[in-house]
Scaffold this motif. Structure first.
Motif, PDB file in Angstrom:
ATOM      1  N   LYS A 200       0.844  -1.202   0.000  1.00  0.00           N
ATOM      2  CA  LYS A 200       0.000   0.000   0.000  1.00  0.00           C
ATOM      3  C   LYS A 200       0.876   1.247   0.000  1.00  0.00           C
ATOM      4  O   LYS A 200       0.591   2.223  -0.718  1.00  0.00           O
ATOM      5  N   LEU A 201       1.955   1.227   0.796  1.00  0.00           N
ATOM      6  CA  LEU A 201       2.888   2.349   0.834  1.00  0.00           C
ATOM      7  C   LEU A 201       3.514   2.574  -0.538  1.00  0.00           C
ATOM      8  O   LEU A 201       3.655   3.721  -0.988  1.00  0.00           O
ATOM      9  N   ASP A 202       3.861   1.494  -1.217  1.00  0.00           N
ATOM     10  CA  ASP A 202       4.468   1.600  -2.550  1.00  0.00           C
ATOM     11  C   ASP A 202       3.504   2.258  -3.535  1.00  0.00           C
ATOM     12  O   ASP A 202       3.923   3.068  -4.383  1.00  0.00           O
ATOM     13  N   THR A 203       2.236   1.942  -3.428  1.00  0.00           N
ATOM     14  CA  THR A 203       1.232   2.561  -4.299  1.00  0.00           C
ATOM     15  C   THR A 203       1.182   4.071  -4.071  1.00  0.00           C
ATOM     16  O   THR A 203       1.154   4.858  -5.023  1.00  0.00           O
ATOM     17  N   ILE A 204       1.192   4.475  -2.811  1.00  0.00           N
ATOM     18  CA  ILE A 204       1.150   5.906  -2.487  1.00  0.00           C
ATOM     19  C   ILE A 204       2.432   6.587  -2.936  1.00  0.00           C
ATOM     20  O   ILE A 204       2.400   7.712  -3.467  1.00  0.00           O
ATOM     21  N   VAL A 205       3.581   5.932  -2.753  1.00  0.00           N
ATOM     22  CA  VAL A 205       4.867   6.480  -3.201  1.00  0.00           C
ATOM     23  C   VAL A 205       4.831   6.784  -4.692  1.00  0.00           C
ATOM     24  O   VAL A 205       5.238   7.860  -5.139  1.00  0.00           O
ATOM     25  N   ASN A 206       4.325   5.850  -5.479  1.00  0.00           N
ATOM     26  CA  ASN A 206       4.269   6.045  -6.931  1.00  0.00           C
ATOM     27  C   ASN A 206       3.299   7.162  -7.314  1.00  0.00           C
ATOM     28  O   ASN A 206       3.533   7.897  -8.278  1.00  0.00           O
ATOM     29  N   GLU A 207       2.222   7.299  -6.559  1.00  0.00           N
ATOM     30  CA  GLU A 207       1.286   8.396  -6.810  1.00  0.00           C
ATOM     31  C   GLU A 207       1.951   9.742  -6.540  1.00  0.00           C
ATOM     32  O   GLU A 207       1.773  10.695  -7.305  1.00  0.00           O
ATOM     33  N   VAL A 208       2.715   9.822  -5.456  1.00  0.00           N
ATOM     34  CA  VAL A 208       3.409  11.075  -5.124  1.00  0.00           C
ATOM     35  C   VAL A 208       4.462  11.380  -6.183  1.00  0.00           C
ATOM     36  O   VAL A 208       4.605  12.530  -6.618  1.00  0.00           O
ATOM     37  N   ARG A 209       5.202  10.368  -6.600  1.00  0.00           N
ATOM     38  CA  ARG A 209       6.247  10.576  -7.617  1.00  0.00           C
ATOM     39  C   ARG A 209       5.676  11.148  -8.916  1.00  0.00           C
ATOM     40  O   ARG A 209       6.340  11.911  -9.609  1.00  0.00           O
ATOM     41  N   GLN A 210       4.452  10.774  -9.228  1.00  0.00           N
ATOM     42  CA  GLN A 210       3.850  11.204 -10.483  1.00  0.00           C
ATOM     43  C   GLN A 210       3.054  12.499 -10.342  1.00  0.00           C
ATOM     44  O   GLN A 210       2.527  13.017 -11.326  1.00  0.00           O
ATOM     45  N   SER A 211       2.994  13.041  -9.135  1.00  0.00           N
ATOM     46  CA  SER A 211       2.186  14.235  -8.900  1.00  0.00           C
ATOM     47  C   SER A 211       2.910  15.491  -9.377  1.00  0.00           C
ATOM     48  O   SER A 211       4.141  15.578  -9.360  1.00  0.00           O
ATOM     49  N   THR A 212       2.140  16.466  -9.782  1.00  0.00           N
ATOM     50  CA  THR A 212       2.688  17.759 -10.212  1.00  0.00           C
ATOM     51  C   THR A 212       3.390  18.449  -9.049  1.00  0.00           C
ATOM     52  O   THR A 212       4.445  19.076  -9.222  1.00  0.00           O
ATOM     53  N   GLU A 213       2.808  18.336  -7.848  1.00  0.00           N
ATOM     54  CA  GLU A 213       3.392  18.991  -6.675  1.00  0.00           C
ATOM     55  C   GLU A 213       4.804  18.490  -6.409  1.00  0.00           C
ATOM     56  O   GLU A 213       5.720  19.273  -6.163  1.00  0.00           O
ATOM     57  N   TRP A 214       4.998  17.164  -6.468  1.00  0.00           N
ATOM     58  CA  TRP A 214       6.335  16.626  -6.203  1.00  0.00           C
ATOM     59  C   TRP A 214       7.310  16.990  -7.322  1.00  0.00           C
ATOM     60  O   TRP A 214       8.480  17.264  -7.077  1.00  0.00           O
ATOM     61  N   GLU A 215       6.842  17.014  -8.550  1.00  0.00           N
ATOM     62  CA  GLU A 215       7.708  17.404  -9.665  1.00  0.00           C
ATOM     63  C   GLU A 215       8.222  18.830  -9.471  1.00  0.00           C
ATOM     64  O   GLU A 215       9.394  19.124  -9.689  1.00  0.00           O
ATOM     65  N   GLU A 216       7.339  19.716  -9.017  1.00  0.00           N
ATOM     66  CA  GLU A 216       7.745  21.102  -8.763  1.00  0.00           C
ATOM     67  C   GLU A 216       8.708  21.174  -7.584  1.00  0.00           C
ATOM     68  O   GLU A 216       9.705  21.908  -7.621  1.00  0.00           O
ATOM     69  N   ASN A 217       8.425  20.393  -6.532  1.00  0.00           N
ATOM     70  CA  ASN A 217       9.321  20.361  -5.379  1.00  0.00           C
ATOM     71  C   ASN A 217      10.688  19.813  -5.765  1.00  0.00           C
ATOM     72  O   ASN A 217      11.723  20.271  -5.282  1.00  0.00           O
ATOM     73  N   SER A 218      10.677  18.816  -6.652  1.00  0.00           N
ATOM     74  CA  SER A 218      11.922  18.200  -7.098  1.00  0.00           C
ATOM     75  C   SER A 218      12.801  19.208  -7.811  1.00  0.00           C
ATOM     76  O   SER A 218      14.016  19.260  -7.591  1.00  0.00           O
ATOM     77  N   MET A 219      12.189  20.012  -8.674  1.00  0.00           N
ATOM     78  CA  MET A 219      12.954  21.030  -9.385  1.00  0.00           C
ATOM     79  C   MET A 219      13.552  22.026  -8.400  1.00  0.00           C
ATOM     80  O   MET A 219      14.709  22.436  -8.531  1.00  0.00           O
ATOM     81  N   SER A 220      12.773  22.404  -7.392  1.00  0.00           N
ATOM     82  CA  SER A 220      13.260  23.341  -6.379  1.00  0.00           C
ATOM     83  C   SER A 220      14.432  22.750  -5.614  1.00  0.00           C
ATOM     84  O   SER A 220      15.439  23.425  -5.368  1.00  0.00           O
ATOM     85  N   ILE A 221      14.322  21.474  -5.223  1.00  0.00           N
ATOM     86  CA  ILE A 221      15.401  20.793  -4.502  1.00  0.00           C
ATOM     87  C   ILE A 221      16.636  20.698  -5.381  1.00  0.00           C
ATOM     88  O   ILE A 221      17.770  20.921  -4.942  1.00  0.00           O
ATOM     89  N   TYR A 222      16.425  20.374  -6.658  1.00  0.00           N
ATOM     90  CA  TYR A 222      17.527  20.240  -7.607  1.00  0.00           C
ATOM     91  C   TYR A 222      18.279  21.558  -7.768  1.00  0.00           C
ATOM     92  O   TYR A 222      19.511  21.614  -7.683  1.00  0.00           O
ATOM     93  N   VAL A 223      17.525  22.638  -7.961  1.00  0.00           N
ATOM     94  CA  VAL A 223      18.140  23.953  -8.145  1.00  0.00           C
ATOM     95  C   VAL A 223      18.885  24.356  -6.868  1.00  0.00           C
ATOM     96  O   VAL A 223      20.009  24.869  -6.924  1.00  0.00           O
ATOM     97  N   ARG A 224      18.270  24.113  -5.706  1.00  0.00           N
ATOM     98  CA  ARG A 224      18.904  24.473  -4.439  1.00  0.00           C
ATOM     99  C   ARG A 224      20.197  23.691  -4.214  1.00  0.00           C
ATOM    100  O   ARG A 224      21.207  24.246  -3.788  1.00  0.00           O
ATOM    101  N   SER A 225      20.176  22.399  -4.532  1.00  0.00           N
ATOM    102  CA  SER A 225      21.370  21.583  -4.342  1.00  0.00           C
ATOM    103  C   SER A 225      22.484  21.999  -5.288  1.00  0.00           C
ATOM    104  O   SER A 225      23.659  21.999  -4.930  1.00  0.00           O
ATOM    105  N   ARG A 226      22.107  22.392  -6.533  1.00  0.00           N
ATOM    106  CA  ARG A 226      23.100  22.873  -7.488  1.00  0.00           C
ATOM    107  C   ARG A 226      23.760  24.150  -6.971  1.00  0.00           C
ATOM    108  O   ARG A 226      24.984  24.314  -7.055  1.00  0.00           O
TER     109      ARG A 226
END
Length: 283
Positions: A200-226
């Motif tokens: 069940k956790l894996d299902t939710i993880v995959n839903e979050v990975r595919q969400s627009t919100e996480w994609e935007e957060n990912s870009m922010s994390i990526y830019v910050r780490s760079r």
């Protein structure tokens, strides 16, 4: 250019649960947090009333003292704080957990019961990648006890538990969960249990990975780490300039940095001033 940037982000988007930002994003789901806590606590029927992520706790002066990764309140009024703690080499995790415990207790007293016996039971959980106690077990439970009479239980309603992803010794579903957190892929060979909560956790993880919100957060994390990585490199370059030439003039060092990094003088000077604030070596 934007497409090129996006192509560099997949590793962040497909982050593992051991990454605190992704852990928080997934634990926003009460169902996901229930799955995790019920396995960690070995309580299959555990149910949560509410969940908060990145929850600030304030000190007596009203200033934010700490931000909890994830906070949950159980239906029976027990409260949980779960921290994904990757930096164990430069911190005292035991004292850190003690600090979190004290802040949560003071927060309870300020906001709730006037009688100590009405205080909520509290569980502080730290999940680490390394086995910080070195006994090669996946779970360490810390409870208060009397030094002279360890057989007497001290029932003060507190418990601190330390889990690690390094050891494979423990309950199968617990070890599988911790290994899933380390490498969040249901086909991870170390995830040997197909417990329904992990699925069940894996299902939710995959839903979050595919969400627009996480994609935007990912870009922010990526830019910050760079940017953080770039700043670290620049600080090292300035350090080399100072040590090599014994130069102490801000403008002179900025001139050299400007040539090396191909940046304008004002930007170079701001980096030198940042270095100066940290090291107090130049004027």
């Amino acid at each position: 250019m934007e497409e090129e940037k996006l192509n560099n982000v997949p590793k962040v988007i497909n982050a593992n649960l051991c990454d605190s930002e992704f852990f928080g994003a997934v634990m926003k789901s009460r169902e996901a947090y229930e799955c995790v806590l019920s396995i960690l606590m070995d309580e299959p029927e555990l149910k949560l009333k509410s969940v908060r992520v990145e929850d600030p706790i304030y000190n007596e002066e009203g200033q934010r003292a700490v931000r909890l990764d994830t906070y949950a309140l159980e239906v029976v009024d027990r409260q949980f704080n779960t921290e994904m703690q990757n930096d164990t080499a430069h911190d005292d995790i035991m004292k850190r957990s003690r600090y979190y415990q004290s802040l949560m207790d003071s927060h309870i007293l300020k906001a709730g019961p006037k009688r100590y016996k009405d205080m909520r039971d509290t569980v502080i959980i730290f999940i680490t990648q390394k086995d910080i106690f070195g006994k090669d077990i996946a779970e360490y439970v810390c409870r208060p006890e009397f030094e002279s009479h360890s057989d007497i239980a001290v029932s003060d309603g507190t418990k601190r538990i330390f889990f690690n992803m390094e050891s494979l010794n423990g309950r199968e579903e617990l070890v599988s969960l911790l290994q899933y957190m380390k490498k969040t892929d249901i086909n991870n060979p170390y995830v040997t249990s197909r417990d329904e909560r992990i699925l069940k956790l894996d299902t939710i993880v995959n839903e979050v990975r595919q969400s627009t919100e996480w994609e935007e957060n990912s870009m922010s994390i990526y830019v910050r780490s760079r940017e953080e990585g770039r700043q670290e490199i620049i600080m090292r370059i300035i350090n080399n300039i100072v040590n090599r030439s014994d130069e102490t003039d801000v403008d002179q060092i900025a001139d050299q940095l400007q040539v090396i990094m191909k940046i304008d003088h004002q930007t170079a000077k701001s980096y030198v001033e940042t270095y100066n604030n940290k090291n107090l070596q130049i004027r």
